[in-house]
Write a protein that holds these residues in place. Structure first.
Motif, PDB file in Angstrom:
ATOM      1  N   ARG A 101     115.076 -89.423  26.599  1.00  0.00           N
ATOM      2  CA  ARG A 101     116.354 -88.785  26.267  1.00  0.00           C
ATOM      3  C   ARG A 101     116.809 -87.663  27.195  1.00  0.00           C
ATOM      4  N   THR A 145     124.881 -90.960  22.243  1.00  0.00           N
ATOM      5  CA  THR A 145     125.182 -89.635  22.797  1.00  0.00           C
ATOM      6  C   THR A 145     126.677 -89.458  23.037  1.00  0.00           C
ATOM      7  N   MET A 146     127.147 -88.219  22.910  1.00  0.00           N
ATOM      8  CA  MET A 146     128.534 -87.920  23.270  1.00  0.00           C
ATOM      9  C   MET A 146     128.789 -88.243  24.746  1.00  0.00           C
ATOM     10  N   GLY A 147     127.703 -88.224  25.532  1.00  0.00           N
ATOM     11  CA  GLY A 147     127.830 -88.475  26.967  1.00  0.00           C
ATOM     12  C   GLY A 147     128.295 -89.880  27.317  1.00  0.00           C
ATOM     13  N   TYR A 151     133.018 -86.208  29.470  1.00  0.00           N
ATOM     14  CA  TYR A 151     133.386 -84.981  28.750  1.00  0.00           C
ATOM     15  C   TYR A 151     134.824 -84.544  28.978  1.00  0.00           C
ATOM     16  N   TYR A 189     120.253 -91.593  32.400  1.00  0.00           N
ATOM     17  CA  TYR A 189     119.957 -91.581  30.963  1.00  0.00           C
ATOM     18  C   TYR A 189     121.213 -91.907  30.150  1.00  0.00           C
ATOM     19  N   HIS A 190     122.308 -91.192  30.426  1.00  0.00           N
ATOM     20  CA  HIS A 190     123.528 -91.432  29.655  1.00  0.00           C
ATOM     21  C   HIS A 190     124.033 -92.873  29.860  1.00  0.00           C
ATOM     22  N   ILE A 218     124.740 -82.027  21.938  1.00  0.00           N
ATOM     23  CA  ILE A 218     123.497 -81.347  22.304  1.00  0.00           C
ATOM     24  C   ILE A 218     122.929 -80.678  21.053  1.00  0.00           C
ATOM     25  N   VAL A 246     120.418 -76.908  26.861  1.00  0.00           N
ATOM     26  CA  VAL A 246     120.960 -75.653  27.356  1.00  0.00           C
ATOM     27  C   VAL A 246     120.812 -74.471  26.384  1.00  0.00           C
ATOM     28  N   ARG A 249     117.235 -73.445  25.824  1.00  0.00           N
ATOM     29  CA  ARG A 249     116.730 -72.794  27.042  1.00  0.00           C
ATOM     30  C   ARG A 249     117.195 -71.335  27.095  1.00  0.00           C
ATOM     31  N   THR A 261     120.084 -69.177  32.828  1.00  0.00           N
ATOM     32  CA  THR A 261     120.391 -70.045  33.967  1.00  0.00           C
ATOM     33  C   THR A 261     121.675 -70.849  33.733  1.00  0.00           C
ATOM     34  N   HIS A 263     124.491 -73.041  34.984  1.00  0.00           N
ATOM     35  CA  HIS A 263     124.719 -73.889  36.163  1.00  0.00           C
ATOM     36  C   HIS A 263     126.149 -73.715  36.672  1.00  0.00           C
ATOM     37  N   ARG A 330     123.209 -80.592  39.071  1.00  0.00           N
ATOM     38  CA  ARG A 330     123.802 -81.851  38.603  1.00  0.00           C
ATOM     39  C   ARG A 330     125.072 -82.181  39.369  1.00  0.00           C
ATOM     40  N   GLU A 332     128.526 -82.922  38.209  1.00  0.00           N
ATOM     41  CA  GLU A 332     129.386 -82.928  37.016  1.00  0.00           C
ATOM     42  C   GLU A 332     130.579 -82.021  37.280  1.00  0.00           C
TER      43      GLU A 332
HETATM   44  N1  USQ Z   1     123.038 -76.383  31.747  1.00  0.00           N
HETATM   45  C1  USQ Z   1     123.093 -75.083  32.248  1.00  0.00           C
HETATM   46  N2  USQ Z   1     121.931 -74.408  32.344  1.00  0.00           N
HETATM   47  C2  USQ Z   1     120.719 -74.906  31.960  1.00  0.00           C
HETATM   48  C3  USQ Z   1     120.677 -76.223  31.430  1.00  0.00           C
HETATM   49  C4  USQ Z   1     121.863 -76.935  31.340  1.00  0.00           C
HETATM   50  O1  USQ Z   1     124.157 -74.576  32.594  1.00  0.00           O
HETATM   51  O2  USQ Z   1     119.708 -74.214  32.087  1.00  0.00           O
HETATM   52  C5  USQ Z   1     124.292 -77.157  31.631  1.00  0.00           C
HETATM   53  C6  USQ Z   1     124.242 -78.520  32.301  1.00  0.00           C
HETATM   54  O3  USQ Z   1     124.568 -78.448  33.679  1.00  0.00           O
HETATM   55  C7  USQ Z   1     125.244 -79.312  31.471  1.00  0.00           C
HETATM   56  C8  USQ Z   1     125.108 -78.708  30.079  1.00  0.00           C
HETATM   57  O4  USQ Z   1     124.477 -77.437  30.249  1.00  0.00           O
HETATM   58  O5  USQ Z   1     126.538 -79.061  31.919  1.00  0.00           O
HETATM   59  C9  USQ Z   1     124.307 -79.524  29.103  1.00  0.00           C
HETATM   60  O6  USQ Z   1     123.006 -79.767  29.594  1.00  0.00           O
HETATM   61  P1  USQ Z   1     121.809 -80.104  28.590  1.00  0.00           P
HETATM   62  O7  USQ Z   1     120.554 -80.254  29.381  1.00  0.00           O
HETATM   63  O8  USQ Z   1     121.799 -79.134  27.478  1.00  0.00           O
HETATM   64  O9  USQ Z   1     122.277 -81.493  27.939  1.00  0.00           O
HETATM   65  P2  USQ Z   1     122.358 -82.983  28.507  1.00  0.00           P
HETATM   66  O10 USQ Z   1     121.668 -83.143  29.791  1.00  0.00           O
HETATM   67  O11 USQ Z   1     123.786 -83.393  28.445  1.00  0.00           O
HETATM   68  O12 USQ Z   1     121.530 -83.840  27.439  1.00  0.00           O
HETATM   69  C10 USQ Z   1     121.308 -83.420  26.097  1.00  0.00           C
HETATM   70  C11 USQ Z   1     120.143 -84.255  25.550  1.00  0.00           C
HETATM   71  C12 USQ Z   1     120.561 -85.714  25.475  1.00  0.00           C
HETATM   72  C13 USQ Z   1     121.848 -85.848  24.671  1.00  0.00           C
HETATM   73  C14 USQ Z   1     122.944 -84.978  25.258  1.00  0.00           C
HETATM   74  C15 USQ Z   1     124.179 -84.943  24.404  1.00  0.00           C
HETATM   75  O13 USQ Z   1     118.988 -84.103  26.350  1.00  0.00           O
HETATM   76  O14 USQ Z   1     119.517 -86.483  24.895  1.00  0.00           O
HETATM   77  O15 USQ Z   1     122.267 -87.187  24.657  1.00  0.00           O
HETATM   78  O16 USQ Z   1     122.457 -83.604  25.324  1.00  0.00           O
HETATM   79  S1  USQ Z   1     125.657 -84.732  25.355  1.00  0.00           S
HETATM   80  O17 USQ Z   1     125.458 -83.610  26.271  1.00  0.00           O
HETATM   81  O18 USQ Z   1     126.722 -84.432  24.424  1.00  0.00           O
HETATM   82  O19 USQ Z   1     125.886 -85.932  26.118  1.00  0.00           O
END
Ligand code: USQ
Length: 396
Positions: A101, A145-147, A151, A189-190, A218, A246, A249, A261, A263, A330, A332
């Protein structure tokens, strides 16, 4: 109800198994413990001290008097065993969480991309094929996932799965239809979850399987009512650069005095949901299945949207932390607006946990409590989306 939980050892699967068991359902977890093995591979671990499966199940029995069964099986690879289990146990409902995931993990290397595709698509397809071969009328609920939507929108709210469109025929007639919302994945993954939804559409059409697909945002938070009842039942909390999501974290980073952190500019807007609401949504989904012959029921499983930099500011304020803007690993959009419909779950009775009410408790009860278990070296996100983002590779 007899329920199989595929991936019942993971972050969403474990609390869901307990929640449904607590409600009186007869639960069997099918899991190959892959998430624990990935921790070994990454030399990372949960901030919270999760216990082995045997300890978890014993603790649950002591706490609740209820038994959860466990089968160690790789559903992506062991089709015949999966089919036999379904035939023998005849579950009413299967909840499918058995997928890799993490987006950053899926982008680490070609081996990680291939693993994510093999594992996720085969797990989904094996489950669908086995339900058909069993001849049983089993309702399948999948965590999507919303992904899958991407977005961004043209200013409208993202609908729940289906987009109403109007096309003009050659004769000039207007025809109205609903189509699957165009997929726009942002990671391997998405992408696997966008492929899953085509499997579902096909099997619902061809075999009249009853399928619910939940497009979740998320998840934040750690515990639910059930995982909180005994420390041996505690849920996992990922904070490392590959698996940590995020908001969790940021909470952990604040607790260990590590600048948050963000991004890039932090202008990314995403959808969020608390883990307690996740388990409630799964309950609502399995209690309200589609009828046979109906199209796939798609619900958006999220309760709030937030911009990443705003979240960082909230955490910085309540936990007295600093914010750092780090280069985005990333690929994005730096800034996006996001509006999402979630009426289906609200209509079914979901009463959301808001960020405002839950965040402080998460800081004190989890992040600060377990901060001594943190390994700060695991915080940086090192998985990059493209070759040219890799350190040491010059711009083309
Ligand atoms: N981000 C930061 N700083 C960090 C970590 C992430 O700014 O330290 C940013 C990323 O660049 C991104 C956003 O926060 O723009 C979300 O990242 P994330 O790691 O919280 O979430 P994501 O990779 O999208 O994946 C998570 C789950 C996944 C689920 C998804 C839902 O791991 O299983 O499907 O959220 S969604 O995001 O709505 O697609």
């Amino acid at each position: 109800m007899k329920v199989f939980i595929l991936g019942g050892d993971g972050f969403c699967g474990w609390p869901t198994s307990l929640h449904l068991s607590n409600l009186g359902h007869d639960i069997t977890i099918l899991d190959n413990l892959s998430r624990r093995n990935i921790d070994n591979e990454l030399e990372a671990g949960s901030l919270t001290p999760i216990t082995p499966m045997g300890t978890r199940l014993k603790a649950w029995h002591e706490q609740s008097g209820r038994t959860i069964n466990f089968v160690n099986i790789n559903v992506a690879e062991e089709y015949d065993r999966l089919l036999q289990l379904i035939k023998d146990e005849q579950p009413d409902s299967i909840v499918h969480f058995a997928e890799q995931r993490a987006a950053p993990y899926s982008m680490k290397s070609s081996a990680h991309k291939r693993y994510t595709v093999d594992n996720n698509l085969n797990a989904t397809h094996n489950t669908l094929a086995a339900i058909v071969e069993s001849g049983l009328d089993i309702h399948l609920t999948h965590l999507g996932t919303m992904g899958v939507y991407g977005y961004g929108t043209a200013g409208m709210k993202i609908p729940e799965g289906y987009l109403p469109i109007e096309v003009t025929t050659d004769d000039g007639d207007k025809v109205q239809q609903e189509i699957l919302y165009p997929a726009n994945p942002g990671s391997i993954y998405h992408m696997t979850k966008t492929q899953d939804q085509l499997f579902f559409a096909y099997y619902a059409k061809n075999d009249h399987l009853r399928i619910t697909d939940l497009h979740q945002g998320i998840v934040w938070g750690t515990n639910t009512q059930e995982t909180n009842s005994d420390e041996r039942l505690i849920n996992r909390f990922d904070y490392d650069g590959d698996y940590g999501t995020v908001l969790n974290r940021f909470l952990m980073q604040a607790a260990v005095d590590y600048p948050l952190t963000v991004h890039g500019t932090g202008g990314q807007t995403r959808a969020f949901i608390h883990i307690q609401d996740t388990v409630r949504c799964i309950q609502l989904a399995i209690e309200n299945p589609p009828t046979r012959g109906e199209r796939v029921k798609i619900l958006n499983q999220m309760t709030e949207t937030h911009r990443i930099r705003d979240l960082a500011q909230i955490v910085a304020r309540i936990a007295n932390a600093e914010v750092a803007n780090v280069p985005n690993p990333r690929n994005e959009d730096a800034e996006n607006d996001l509006h999402v419909k979630n009426d289906l779950f609200l209509d079914l009775g979901l009463n959301p946990t808001t960020l405002e009410e839950g965040l402080l408790e998460e800081v004190t009860q989890i992040a600060r409590k377990y901060k001594d278990r943190a390994d700060k070296n695991k915080i940086p996100a090192t998985s990059t989306w493209t070759q040219k983002q890799k350190p040491g590779i010059p711009d083309a």
